[in-house]
Design a protein around this motif. Structure first.
Motif, PDB file in Angstrom:
ATOM      1  N   SER A  35       0.840  -1.195   0.000  1.00 14.46           N
ATOM      2  CA  SER A  35       0.000   0.000   0.000  1.00 14.46           C
ATOM      3  C   SER A  35       0.877   1.248   0.000  1.00 14.46           C
ATOM      4  O   SER A  35       1.786   1.376   0.818  1.00 14.46           O
ATOM      5  CB  SER A  35      -0.886   0.021   1.242  1.00 14.46           C
ATOM      6  N   VAL A  36       0.580   2.165  -0.931  1.00 18.06           N
ATOM      7  CA  VAL A  36       1.279   3.450  -0.938  1.00 18.06           C
ATOM      8  C   VAL A  36       0.292   4.583  -0.637  1.00 18.06           C
ATOM      9  O   VAL A  36       0.514   5.732  -0.995  1.00 18.06           O
ATOM     10  CB  VAL A  36       2.019   3.685  -2.281  1.00 18.06           C
ATOM     11  N   TYR A  57      -5.160   5.590   9.674  1.00 21.51           N
ATOM     12  CA  TYR A  57      -5.156   4.965   8.348  1.00 21.51           C
ATOM     13  C   TYR A  57      -4.226   3.751   8.335  1.00 21.51           C
ATOM     14  O   TYR A  57      -4.545   2.715   7.742  1.00 21.51           O
ATOM     15  CB  TYR A  57      -4.719   5.982   7.291  1.00 21.51           C
ATOM     16  N   PHE A  58      -3.081   3.877   8.988  1.00 23.85           N
ATOM     17  CA  PHE A  58      -2.132   2.758   9.079  1.00 23.85           C
ATOM     18  C   PHE A  58      -2.807   1.559   9.738  1.00 23.85           C
ATOM     19  O   PHE A  58      -2.669   0.420   9.267  1.00 23.85           O
ATOM     20  CB  PHE A  58      -0.910   3.189   9.885  1.00 23.85           C
ATOM     21  N   LYS A  67       0.898  -6.420   4.304  1.00 19.33           N
ATOM     22  CA  LYS A  67       2.135  -6.783   4.994  1.00 19.33           C
ATOM     23  C   LYS A  67       3.276  -5.839   4.628  1.00 19.33           C
ATOM     24  O   LYS A  67       4.344  -5.882   5.247  1.00 19.33           O
ATOM     25  CB  LYS A  67       2.527  -8.222   4.667  1.00 19.33           C
ATOM     26  N   GLU A  68       3.089  -5.027   3.597  1.00 21.07           N
ATOM     27  CA  GLU A  68       4.061  -4.005   3.234  1.00 21.07           C
ATOM     28  C   GLU A  68       3.308  -2.688   3.048  1.00 21.07           C
ATOM     29  O   GLU A  68       2.335  -2.640   2.286  1.00 21.07           O
ATOM     30  CB  GLU A  68       4.825  -4.381   1.968  1.00 21.07           C
ATOM     31  N   ILE A  69       3.766  -1.651   3.747  1.00 18.04           N
ATOM     32  CA  ILE A  69       3.067  -0.366   3.720  1.00 18.04           C
ATOM     33  C   ILE A  69       4.102   0.740   3.590  1.00 18.04           C
ATOM     34  O   ILE A  69       4.991   0.880   4.458  1.00 18.04           O
ATOM     35  CB  ILE A  69       2.237  -0.146   4.999  1.00 18.04           C
ATOM     36  N   GLU A  70       3.999   1.509   2.516  1.00 18.23           N
ATOM     37  CA  GLU A  70       4.878   2.665   2.370  1.00 18.23           C
ATOM     38  C   GLU A  70       4.317   3.787   3.240  1.00 18.23           C
ATOM     39  O   GLU A  70       3.188   4.245   3.025  1.00 18.23           O
ATOM     40  CB  GLU A  70       4.946   3.117   0.906  1.00 18.23           C
ATOM     41  N   VAL A  71       5.114   4.217   4.210  1.00 16.56           N
ATOM     42  CA  VAL A  71       4.604   5.165   5.210  1.00 16.56           C
ATOM     43  C   VAL A  71       4.988   6.601   4.907  1.00 16.56           C
ATOM     44  O   VAL A  71       4.540   7.522   5.598  1.00 16.56           O
ATOM     45  CB  VAL A  71       5.084   4.785   6.622  1.00 16.56           C
ATOM     46  N   THR A  98       6.184  -5.026   7.126  1.00 17.04           N
ATOM     47  CA  THR A  98       7.346  -4.237   6.728  1.00 17.04           C
ATOM     48  C   THR A  98       6.884  -2.857   6.290  1.00 17.04           C
ATOM     49  O   THR A  98       5.976  -2.740   5.457  1.00 17.04           O
ATOM     50  CB  THR A  98       8.080  -4.914   5.556  1.00 17.04           C
ATOM     51  N   VAL A  99       7.498  -1.825   6.865  1.00 13.99           N
ATOM     52  CA  VAL A  99       7.203  -0.473   6.394  1.00 13.99           C
ATOM     53  C   VAL A  99       8.184  -0.115   5.290  1.00 13.99           C
ATOM     54  O   VAL A  99       9.302  -0.641   5.233  1.00 13.99           O
ATOM     55  CB  VAL A  99       7.254   0.564   7.533  1.00 13.99           C
ATOM     56  N   GLN A 100       7.762   0.764   4.420  1.00 14.28           N
ATOM     57  CA  GLN A 100       8.592   1.199   3.301  1.00 14.28           C
ATOM     58  C   GLN A 100       8.700   2.714   3.323  1.00 14.28           C
ATOM     59  O   GLN A 100       7.725   3.413   3.599  1.00 14.28           O
ATOM     60  CB  GLN A 100       7.973   0.738   1.981  1.00 14.28           C
TER      61      GLN A 100
END
Length: 567
Positions: A35-36, A57-58, A67-71, A98-100
Motif C-alpha cells: 500500500s502506498v 489509516y495505518f 504486509k508491506e506499507i509505504e509510510v 514491513t514499512v517502506q
C-alpha cells in the motif's frame, strides 16, 4: 479534436518480442501487495492527513491485511518524519509487517531517511531517480551515463547508511518514469544498481518498474515488464514490482497484464487515490482475482466500513459506480436485469450450486458485506415486474402470480415516473396494499356461511351504499359459489378466474394471502389480493378486491366516455 499532430507515442517497445504473457489465462496467485496510500495517496490530498489521521489509516491498512506499507518520505517533511518515528517508538508495527520509505538518490536525503528509521524491525528503503528521455533532456539536462551515476551513487549510499543504522533493511530501486525510458537503458540502470547491492536468496532486492505516467496500451506495458523480467541480472533474487498510475484509465489492466508478464509485487492504493487520475486501485485488483477463485490475501469482507473510514480520513469520496465499492455497482434498475437477477437468485435457492453464476452479478455481494435487500434491486421508472416482485417477496413475503407482477409493475413505474424518484421498499409495499389488498368499495364483503351438499351452497353478506344485503349462491366450491353470487345478484360479468394462495408471515401474526385475477368481458384483467388469518376468508377478500377494481375501472371508463360525448 484539433491539434492531434502534436502528440506522438512517447513509450518504447522492447528490442525483442516479449509475448509469453499472452499464453496465460488468468492470475493464479496473489502478488505481494504494498500500500502506498500514506505516501502517493496522502500527497495527492487537498488537505494531507495529520499525524493522528495517518496513524488511524495505518491501522486500517493492517486490518485489511497489508504486509508491506509505504509510510512516507521521512526526509521531506516534519510530519512524515514524526509519523515514522511514532510507528517505531510506540511499537505500532507488527512483526510480520514491513514499512517502506521513499528517498531520492541524494546523499543528504538518504542520511535523513536512515536517521528516521533507527530501530525499525524491518523496512524497505525505496530509492528512485528519473530515467525517461523527457526527464533527462528537459528536467535534469544530463546524459545517460550521468543518470546512471545518480542511481549508482544512491545505491552505494544506501549500503553505507544501512550498515551504520540499527534495524533490518531491504533495498528497492525504481527507474522513475520507466514507461518513457528506452528499455535497454532502463535495463542497464537497474542492472548497475543490482551489481552494487548484490542480491542473494536471503537478501532479495526489489526492482520496481512504475508506470509513473501511463503512456501506452496495457499490452505494451506487459511486454516491457516481461522484457525486464527476462533480462535482469540476479533474477532469482530479484522481486519484480510494478507501480501503475491511471492516466489512461488502464491502471488495473496494466497491473493485471504485468502480473501475467512476471511482476511479483504490486504497489497501489485503496480505491485508486493518487496524483492526477490516481494509482492503481488495489481493491479492484484484489476482488477481480477473488472473482476468478483466487484468494487475494486481503480482507474486504466489510467494504462499507473500509469506505467509511477511507472517506473520513482522506475527505475523498468513493464514486457510486466505482467497481465493487460504489454504492450502486450491485444495483439493477433495469427491468430485464432485475428479472434475470431475481430468477438467478431463485435458481440458487432451489438447487445446490458449486459456483456463483447469477446473471449480472460478478461476485456475491454478501462476500464483501453488501446486502441483497436495498443493494441489488432498486426501483425507479426503468424497473420491471421481476425486480418489483422480488422486492415484495424478499421484504414482505408476497409472492405474486406472474401476470399480477406485470400488472403491479406498471403501477409502480408510473408512480416513480410521475414523482421522478426512486421508490423505497416501504413505498412499493404501500402502493400494493392501497391498490390491491382488501379493497371494500363499492361492494364490501362482510361475512359468509355455507352448507356442503352436492354443490356448495353459500350465503354471503355484502354492504353496498351503506346497506347490508344477503345473497345465496351455489358452485363447485365456496369461492366459486361466492363468485356466482357476485355475477348473478350484482350483474357483474367476468371470466377466467385465476387463483393463488400461500402462507404469509408479517411481524408476529401468521396470515394467509390470496390473489385473484378476473377477466372482464372487454378482455381487461383485474387483480385483487386478500390477507386474513383464515385462508378461505383471504380468498374471498381477494375476489372482492378484484371485482371492486373492475367495477371502479368500468365506471371510470364510462364517466370518461360520457364526458367526451358531452364535449
Amino acid at each position: 479534436m484539433k491539434n492531434v499532430e502534436k502528440y506522438s507515442r512517447g513509450y518504447y517497445m522492447p528490442p525483442v518480442q516479449s509475448l509469453k504473457w499472452t499464453e496465460k489465462e488468468y492470475i493464479t496467485e496473489a502478488p505481494t501487495w504494498c500500500s502506498v496510500d500514506l505516501r502517493d495517496g496522502n500527497q495527492a490530498l487537498v488537505v494531507p492527513m495529520s499525524l493522528e489521521e495517518k496513524l488511524d489509516y495505518f491501522q486500517m491498512l493492517l486490518e485489511v491485511g497489508f504486509k508491506e506499507i509505504e509510510v512516507g518520505f521521512p526526509a521531506a517533511s516534519e510530519t512524515e518524519y514524526a509519523f515514522l518515528r511514532a510507528l517505531i517508538e510506540q511499537d505500532l508495527i507488527p512483526e510480520d509487517v514491513t514499512v517502506q520509505v521513499l528517498t531520492q538518490s541524494r546523499e543528504h536525503i538518504i542520511e535523513k531517511t536512515f536517521e528516521a528509521l533507527r530501530g525499525v524491525n524491518k523496512a524497505v528503503v525505496h530509492l528512485y531517480n528519473s530515467t525517461s528521455v523527457a526527464q533527462r533532456e528537459q528536467v535534469f539536462k544530463k546524459s545517460e551515463e550521468e543518470i546512471i551515476e545518480i542511481a549508482v551513487k544512491g545505491a552505494k549510499s544506501l549500503k553505507k547508511y544501512a550498515a551504520e543504522t540499527e534495524g533490518n533493511f531491504q533495498f528497492q530501486y525504481s527507474p522513475e518514469s520507466f514507461t518513457g525510458t528506452e528499455m535497454e537503458f532502463a535495463l542497464e540502470v537497474c542492472n548497475r544498481v543490482l551489481d552494487i547491492w548484490q542480491p542473494a536468496a536471503d537478501n532479495k532486492v526489489i526492482i520496481n518498474l512504475p508506470a509513473t505516467v501511463s503512456m501506452s496500451m496495457p499490452h505494451v506495458y506487459a511486454s516491457q515488464i516481461e522484457f525486464m523480467s527476462d533480462h535482469l541480472n540476479y533474477r532469482d533474487n530479484v522481486i519484480l514490482s510494478v507501480h501503475p498510475h491511471n492516466d489512461r484509465g488502464t491502471g488495473v489492466a496494466d497491473a493485471e497484464l504485468a502480473m501475467l508478464a512476471g511482476a511479483q509485487r504490486v504497489e497501489g492504493t485503496l480505491f485508486g487515490n493518487g496524483e492526477r487520475t490516481g494509482n492503481v486501485d488495489i481493491v479492484t485488483l484484489a476482488i477481480n482475482m477473488y472473482s476468478h477463485g483466487v484468494d487475494p490475501q486481503l480482507h474486504f469482507e466489510n467494504i462499507r466500513e473500509i469506505i467509511s473510514k477511507y472517506e473520513e480520513l482522506t475527505r475523498m469520496r468513493v464514486h457510486e459506480r466505482h467497481p465493487y465499492g460504489g454504492e450502486l455497482v450491485f444495483t439493477a434498475f433495469s427491468g430485464s436485469h432485475q428479472d434475470a437477477i431475481a430468477k438467478g437468485m431463485k435458481w440458487r435457492e432451489d438447487g445446490e450450486c458449486q459456483y456463483w453464476t447469477v446473471p449480472y452479478l460478478l461476485i456475491d455481494p454478501k462476500d464483501i458485506g453488501r446486502e441483497y435487500e436495498g443493494d441489488i434491486i432498486r426501483i425507479n421508472s426503468q424497473s420491471g415486474k421481476g425486480g418489483i416482485g422480488y422486492i415484495l417477496e424478499q421484504h414482505y413475503g408476497l409472492d405474486l402470480p406472474a401476470k399480477m407482477r406485470e400488472n403491479f409493475g406498471y403501477q409502480v413505474k408510473n408512480v416513480s415516473d410521475r414523482l421522478h424518484k426512486e421508490l423505497m421498499p416501504t413505498e412499493i409495499y404501500d402502493i400494493f396494499m392501497r391498490e390491491y389488498v382488501n379493497i371494500h368499495t363499492p361492494a364490501e364483503f362482510i361475512q359468509y356461511r355455507y352448507m356442503q351438499n352436492d354443490q356448495y351452497e353459500t350465503v354471503v353478506a355484502i354492504r353496498m351504499d351503506g346497506e347490508i344485503h344477503e345473497f345465496t349462491g351455489t358452485g363447485n366450491g365456496r369461492l366459486d359459489a361466492i363468485s356466482n353470487v357476485l355475477q348473478t345478484e350484482l350483474a357483474i360479468q367476468y371470466k377466467d378466474l385465476v387463483y393463488k394462495e400461500h402462507a404469509l408471515e408479517i411481524g408476529s401474526r401468521s396470515n394467509a394471502v390470496s390473489y385473484v385475477g378476473i377477466t372482464a368481458m372487454d378482455g381487461t384483467v383485474h387483480w385483487g389480493c386478500g390477507i386474513d388469518a383464515d385462508i378461505m376468508t383471504s380468498s374471498v377478500k381477494a375476489l372482492f378486491s378484484a371485482v371492486n377494481k373492475m367495477i371502479t375501472s368500468t365506471q371510470r371508463a364510462f364517466d370518461k366516455e360520457a364526458h367526451l360525448t358531452k364535449k
